[in-house]
Scaffold this active site. Structure first.
Site, PDB file in Angstrom:
ATOM      1  N   GLY A   1     -12.051  -1.238  -5.033  1.00  0.00           N
ATOM      2  CA  GLY A   1     -11.897  -0.685  -3.683  1.00  0.00           C
ATOM      3  C   GLY A   1     -13.024   0.266  -3.355  1.00  0.00           C
ATOM      4  O   GLY A   1     -14.174   0.059  -3.750  1.00  0.00           O
TER       5      GLY A   1
ATOM      6  N   CYS B   1     -11.864  15.699 -10.168  1.00  0.00           N
ATOM      7  CA  CYS B   1     -12.063  15.524 -11.618  1.00  0.00           C
ATOM      8  C   CYS B   1     -12.994  14.390 -12.007  1.00  0.00           C
ATOM      9  O   CYS B   1     -14.037  14.614 -12.627  1.00  0.00           O
ATOM     10  CB  CYS B   1     -10.701  15.338 -12.283  1.00  0.00           C
ATOM     11  SG  CYS B   1      -9.707  16.799 -12.114  1.00  0.00           S
TER      12      CYS B   1
ATOM     13  N   LYS C   1     -11.075  15.208 -23.707  1.00  0.00           N
ATOM     14  CA  LYS C   1     -10.650  15.335 -22.303  1.00  0.00           C
ATOM     15  C   LYS C   1     -11.723  14.756 -21.382  1.00  0.00           C
ATOM     16  O   LYS C   1     -11.434  13.917 -20.506  1.00  0.00           O
ATOM     17  CB  LYS C   1     -10.386  16.799 -21.959  1.00  0.00           C
ATOM     18  CG  LYS C   1     -10.191  17.075 -20.489  1.00  0.00           C
ATOM     19  CD  LYS C   1      -9.012  16.321 -19.907  1.00  0.00           C
ATOM     20  CE  LYS C   1      -9.068  16.304 -18.394  1.00  0.00           C
ATOM     21  NZ  LYS C   1      -8.025  15.479 -17.776  1.00  0.00           N
TER      22      LYS C   1
ATOM     23  N   GLY D   1     -12.561   9.185  -6.378  1.00  0.00           N
ATOM     24  CA  GLY D   1     -12.932  10.482  -5.801  1.00  0.00           C
ATOM     25  C   GLY D   1     -12.120  11.562  -6.483  1.00  0.00           C
ATOM     26  O   GLY D   1     -11.680  11.382  -7.620  1.00  0.00           O
TER      27      GLY D   1
ATOM     28  N   VAL E   1      -4.242  22.761 -11.497  1.00  0.00           N
ATOM     29  CA  VAL E   1      -3.858  22.812 -12.918  1.00  0.00           C
ATOM     30  C   VAL E   1      -3.113  24.107 -13.212  1.00  0.00           C
ATOM     31  O   VAL E   1      -1.993  24.102 -13.735  1.00  0.00           O
ATOM     32  CB  VAL E   1      -5.099  22.686 -13.823  1.00  0.00           C
ATOM     33  CG1 VAL E   1      -4.710  22.894 -15.282  1.00  0.00           C
ATOM     34  CG2 VAL E   1      -5.767  21.337 -13.631  1.00  0.00           C
TER      35      VAL E   1
HETATM   36  C1  UDX Z   1      -7.506  12.177 -12.852  1.00  0.00           C
HETATM   37  C2  UDX Z   1      -6.963  11.645 -14.170  1.00  0.00           C
HETATM   38  O1  UDX Z   1      -6.181  10.474 -13.913  1.00  0.00           O
HETATM   39  C3  UDX Z   1      -6.088  12.704 -14.835  1.00  0.00           C
HETATM   40  O2  UDX Z   1      -5.636  12.239 -16.094  1.00  0.00           O
HETATM   41  C4  UDX Z   1      -6.914  13.976 -15.021  1.00  0.00           C
HETATM   42  O3  UDX Z   1      -6.130  14.994 -15.613  1.00  0.00           O
HETATM   43  C5  UDX Z   1      -7.455  14.460 -13.679  1.00  0.00           C
HETATM   44  O4  UDX Z   1      -8.223  13.411 -13.053  1.00  0.00           O
HETATM   45  P1  UDX Z   1      -6.652  12.513 -10.380  1.00  0.00           P
HETATM   46  O5  UDX Z   1      -8.014  13.066 -10.140  1.00  0.00           O
HETATM   47  O6  UDX Z   1      -5.454  13.213  -9.851  1.00  0.00           O
HETATM   48  O7  UDX Z   1      -6.413  12.383 -11.988  1.00  0.00           O
HETATM   49  O8  UDX Z   1      -6.640  11.043  -9.741  1.00  0.00           O
HETATM   50  P2  UDX Z   1      -6.442   9.573 -10.315  1.00  0.00           P
HETATM   51  O9  UDX Z   1      -5.048   9.159 -10.110  1.00  0.00           O
HETATM   52  O10 UDX Z   1      -7.030   9.456 -11.661  1.00  0.00           O
HETATM   53  O11 UDX Z   1      -7.389   8.741  -9.284  1.00  0.00           O
HETATM   54  C6  UDX Z   1      -8.747   9.104  -9.252  1.00  0.00           C
HETATM   55  C7  UDX Z   1      -9.456   8.272  -8.199  1.00  0.00           C
HETATM   56  O12 UDX Z   1      -9.587   6.925  -8.670  1.00  0.00           O
HETATM   57  C8  UDX Z   1      -8.756   8.193  -6.850  1.00  0.00           C
HETATM   58  O13 UDX Z   1      -9.745   8.297  -5.824  1.00  0.00           O
HETATM   59  C9  UDX Z   1      -8.154   6.791  -6.847  1.00  0.00           C
HETATM   60  O14 UDX Z   1      -8.069   6.238  -5.530  1.00  0.00           O
HETATM   61  C10 UDX Z   1      -9.198   6.023  -7.656  1.00  0.00           C
HETATM   62  N1  UDX Z   1      -8.685   4.822  -8.303  1.00  0.00           N
HETATM   63  C11 UDX Z   1      -7.659   4.928  -9.190  1.00  0.00           C
HETATM   64  C12 UDX Z   1      -9.288   3.600  -8.039  1.00  0.00           C
HETATM   65  O15 UDX Z   1     -10.218   3.512  -7.238  1.00  0.00           O
HETATM   66  N2  UDX Z   1      -8.840   2.486  -8.672  1.00  0.00           N
HETATM   67  C13 UDX Z   1      -7.807   2.543  -9.568  1.00  0.00           C
HETATM   68  O16 UDX Z   1      -7.422   1.498 -10.090  1.00  0.00           O
HETATM   69  C14 UDX Z   1      -7.186   3.800  -9.832  1.00  0.00           C
END
Ligand code: UDX
Length: 436
Positions: free
Chosen positions: A255, A262, A206, A259, A11
């Site tokens: 799936g 966040c 948030k 992870g 960030v």
């Molecule tokens: C997330 C939020 O999307 C973002 O807005 C916030 O600021 C920070 O946390 P990020 O942690 O980068 O972002 O990943 P994100 O794209 O949200 O995916 C999170 C996890 O969910 C990943 O492990 C992804 O594989 C999983 N995921 C995502 C799923 O299992 N299924 C989905 O449909 C979408």
């Protein structure tokens, strides 16, 4: 404006470089000297598409600099972004000591009128504690504390910073609001809507946003279990659900589950924050439980496909917690690898970017540089991360490389019909299996 950023993680570093690209003079600080040295050469300490190039441009134009001293970030700054990470539980008083320590450092150097902006995801009420800490250290100082939560996704961080879906400013005084609106004016003019609230609402929004995204994913994973038991295809179900704009298709992907740094943490943070304030947010307990079950469910699928796991060679494709990042924090892929190894399977893994970081967490993990090498001689291949590279695999070559043509798709990356045509037994999440 002169801007300080304290904490050069995903960030802080992106925020600092992005603000420099808007013409501001930015000093990014981080206590890790190695990281600071690396950033001074224009090399980010993690992979983020486009970040290195943007950093180098801003360094050349002397708009961003890096320091180990947070005081350097604060000196003369009109805005100081607090972007320090939160240790594991993210909610209890002790875990916010990093934020409190920063408040003291800010207080020691802050200029009159400074706006302290919380960028890290923090429990509601943190701004009040920041304000109290700074007032105690510098009773004469005039300052504002605002909440300016980021919504950036790893792999899209620069775009999500410069072209966010919305700018959120939580301010309890006019000065804080005005300065932040001035900072974000070009981004709002670029088309991003701005929402101005009070500080606590911005802090809670948030946490709630991430907790809801995680809950949506867990809903999809629970639905996948029902689909499997009832002969439906969860991807088709999600397509129908997602075609309703009130629901939306995004984050309905079944799936291995969510992870990253966040979502897992923010679900727990909101649950514990609520508990501390007398409300049991039981939905979130289920969100976390379903997510843990998602990895166990894929483990079961691999075991059922193999009959038993001991001595079997299993190729994992993907180690990062999601595609387009080298980040393996709370990666379901690593949790799956640990479970398979615990059942005495022989695991070999590939990831386009995250192998080094994965081995730092699991030194004994065997990794290879080519996805077909991970499949070579394997009794089973498991898709753990939705990298586009895997979508483009030559399935006939994959089948030939494997000892047994069995694929367990933990991210529903493939079309079952393609697998049937390639003569590969295919087990995915929430969809009918293909047995060749
Ligand atoms: C997330 C939020 O999307 C973002 O807005 C916030 O600021 C920070 O946390 P990020 O942690 O980068 O972002 O990943 P994100 O794209 O949200 O995916 C999170 C996890 O969910 C990943 O492990 C992804 O594989 C999983 N995921 C995502 C799923 O299992 N299924 C989905 O449909 C979408």
């Amino acid at each position: 404006m002169r801007i300080g950023v304290i904490g050069a993680g995903h960030v802080g570093l992106v925020t600092g470089v992005a603000m420099a690209s808007l013409g501001h003079e930015v000093v990014v600080s981080d206590a890790d000297e190695t990281k600071v040295e690396s950033m001074r050469t224009g090399t980010p300490p993690f992979f983020e598409a486009g970040l290195s190039a943007l950093m180098r441009t801003q360094i050349e134009q002397r708009r961003v600099s890096f320091s180990v001293s947070s005081r350097e970030s604060v000196a003369g700054a009109a805005i100081v972004f607090i972007c320090v990470g939160r240790p594991s539980d993210g909610i209890s008083d002790t875990s916010l000591s990093a934020v409190e320590e920063v408040a003291r450092e800010v207080a020691s150097e802050a200029s009159d009128g400074v706006v302290v902006a919380e960028k890290s995801t923090v429990p509601p009420g943190t701004a009040d504690r920041l304000r109290t800490t700074i007032e105690r250290e510098r009773p004469e100082l005039r300052f504002s504390v605002v909440s300016n939560p980021e919504f950036l996704r790893e792999g899209h961080a620069i775009d999500d910073t410069l072209r966010p879906t919305r700018v959120v400013i939580g301010a309890d005084d006019e000065h804080g609001r005005e300065i932040m609106e001035e900072l974000y004016a070009p981004i709002v003019q670029g088309g991003s809507p701005i929402i101005v609230t009070d500080v606590r609402s911005a802090e809670l929004a948030k946490l709630a946003s991430n907790a809801f995204l995680a809950t949506k994913i867990s809903f999809a994973n629970a639905l996948a279990r029902v689909a499997e038991l009832s002969g439906a295809d969860v991807e088709h179900v999600a397509d129908v659900m997602g075609s309703d704009p009130r629901i939306g298709r995004a984050f309905l992907g079944a799936g291995l589950g969510y992870g990253g740094y966040c979502l897992p943490k923010d679900v727990v943070s909101l649950e514990r924050f609520s508990e501390r304030h007398g409300y049991t947010f039981s939905i979130l307990e289920v969100t976390s439980r379903v997510n843990e079950e998602a990895v166990a469910h894929v483990t079961d699928k691999v075991r059922e496909a193999m009959w038993n796991l001991e001595g079997k060679r299993i190729g994992l494709l993907g180690l990062a917690f999601k595609s387009e990042t080298d980040d393996v924090r709370a990666s379901p892929a690593l949790e799956l690898a640990r479970r398979l190894i615990a059942e005495k399977a022989s695991v070999v893994a590939h990831d386009p970017m995250a192998s080094d970081r994965a081995r730092a967490e699991m030194p004994d993990l065997e990794t290879v540089d080519d996805p077909y090498a991970a499949a070579s001689g394997a009794n089973c291949v498991v898709i753990c991360t939705d990298w586009d590279e895997y979508r483009g695999l030559d399935l006939n070559r994959l089948r030939v490389e494997m000892a047994y043509p069995i694929v367990v798709d933990g991210r529903n990356v493939f079309d079952p019909d393609e697998m049937r045509t390639a003569g590969i037994s295919y087990f995915s999440i929430g969809r009918p299996s293909i047995e060749t």
